[in-house]
Design a protein around this motif. Structure first.
Motif, short mmCIF file in Angstrom:
data_model
loop_
_atom_site.label_atom_id
_atom_site.label_comp_id
_atom_site.label_asym_id
_atom_site.label_seq_id
_atom_site.Cartn_x
_atom_site.Cartn_y
_atom_site.Cartn_z
N SER A 250 -11.14 -1.12 2.17
CA SER A 250 -10.36 -0.54 3.26
C SER A 250 -11.09 -0.62 4.60
O SER A 250 -10.51 -0.33 5.64
CB SER A 250 -10.00 0.92 2.95
N GLY A 254 -6.00 -3.82 5.06
CA GLY A 254 -5.09 -2.78 4.62
C GLY A 254 -4.70 -1.81 5.73
O GLY A 254 -5.17 -1.89 6.87
N GLU A 255 -3.83 -0.88 5.37
CA GLU A 255 -3.32 0.11 6.34
C GLU A 255 -4.41 1.05 6.82
O GLU A 255 -4.45 1.43 7.99
CB GLU A 255 -2.18 0.91 5.70
N ASP A 294 -2.91 3.33 -0.33
CA ASP A 294 -3.04 1.99 0.23
C ASP A 294 -3.63 1.07 -0.83
O ASP A 294 -4.79 1.22 -1.23
CB ASP A 294 -3.96 2.06 1.46
N THR A 296 -4.80 -2.49 -1.67
CA THR A 296 -5.20 -3.80 -1.16
C THR A 296 -5.48 -4.79 -2.30
O THR A 296 -5.64 -5.98 -2.05
CB THR A 296 -6.44 -3.70 -0.26
#
Length: 316
Positions: A250, A254-255, A294, A296
């Protein structure tokens, strides 16, 4: 000699595997530090638009290690070819011998991702799911809905896709099992649903913070490269629980990465999925909480599903 397992055999074997439980075990092993998972390698293409991810690793004291090559070329569907392509390679962790070549054309990546979405819903979705929202109606959008049925009986679904024709096909294919409504835009999905899964390769936000209902759970799947984003970063300021499948990943994709980059999310607010699974205090505790998971995509997922398919094949 290595076993070559073709796509048709893989389709048959994977039906008998509890993939959600396999993903749960894998994420716990990962968060407990019992795996070796190097950073993702990737190739990004512009003409035509596409990407290839290479994920690899092993679980300590296991029998195998895995290398997965998975591609997504989004113009393929116009040529009648699946956008997902690739294979998984399984090796002995004891000798380095090649045990199996899994010619899955990306199918196992799609399955393990959908199973991770079901796992996220199991621990973070509200108990009373009034409607499910699916943003993006391609392969992953179909599988996410189907796998969600492992953790909910909700059959009311709102969908959105940039391509209205694909959304209509989705509705037609799944209407026997679900009450499906086609939204005009993602905000309409958000206004009707308290569980939403995003599955697109969007590079600009589709879901806005102001549109999200209290108590909504979001599983974000599409943003698996640094340039992708489906959620407005300010949404993370509203969220009560923020879960990453991999905290280390992350930091670069990703978000969560985009929210970090925009200065809207402190690192201390993020919990890793395998850690949260093991601690009820880190899971949803109220129906009004907004939760975001999230995904990924982590190599441990590929290890778990490749191993399960191989063992299913040799033990038939």
């Amino acid at each position: 000699m290595a076993i070559i397992i073709n796509k048709e055999e893989i389709f048959s074997i994977v039906k008998s595997i509890d993939v959600v439980s396999a993903m749960e075990e894998g994420f716990v092993q990962y968060s407990n530090g019992n795996t070796v998972v190097p950073p993702v390698a990737e190739l990004l293409f512009d003409n035509p638009k596409g990407e290839t991810h290479i994920k690899y690793g092993y679980i300590n004291d296991d029998d195998y290690f895995c290398i997965k090559i998975a591609s997504g070329f989004y113009g393929n569907t116009a040529m009648g070819i699946s956008s997902s392509q690739g294979m998984m390679l399984l090796f002995s962790q004891k000798t380095g011998e090649t045990k199996a070549v899994l010619l899955d054309d990306g199918h196992l990546t799609n399955i393990r991702t959908a199973a991770a979405g079901a796992l996220a819903a199991k621990y973070f979705a509200p108990k009373n799911i009034k409607a499910i929202g699916i943003i993006g109606t391609g392969i992953q959008g179909r599988l996410q809905l189907q796998f969600l049925q492992k953790s909910t009986t909700c059959r009311t679904v709102w969908i959105w896709d940039r391509n209205k024709e694909i959304a209509l096909q989705y509705k037609d294919e799944l209407k026997a099992d679900f009450d499906i409504h086609i939204a005009e835009d993602p905000s309409e999905v958000a206004k009707h649903c308290n569980v939403i899964v995003t599955t697109t390769p969007a590079q600009e936000p589709l879901l806005r913070a102001a549109d999200i209902l209290p108590g909504t759970h979001i599983t974000a799947v599409g943003a698996d490269t640094p340039g992708k984003q489906e959620l407005e970063s300010t949404l993370f300021k509203r969220a009560d629980l923020i879960i990453a499948d991999s905290i280390s990943q992350s930091k670069s994709r990703g978000e969560i990465y985009r929210a970090f980059k925009d200065g809207l999310l402190p690192a201390t607010k993020v919990v890793e999925l395998g850690t949260a699974i093991q601690n009820k205090a880190l899971q949803r505790t109220g129906e009004d909480q907004i939760t975001i998971v999230d995904l990924t995509g982590v190599a441990v997922q590929d290890i778990m599903i490749a191993k399960a398919v191989y063992e299913g094949y040799i033990n038939r």
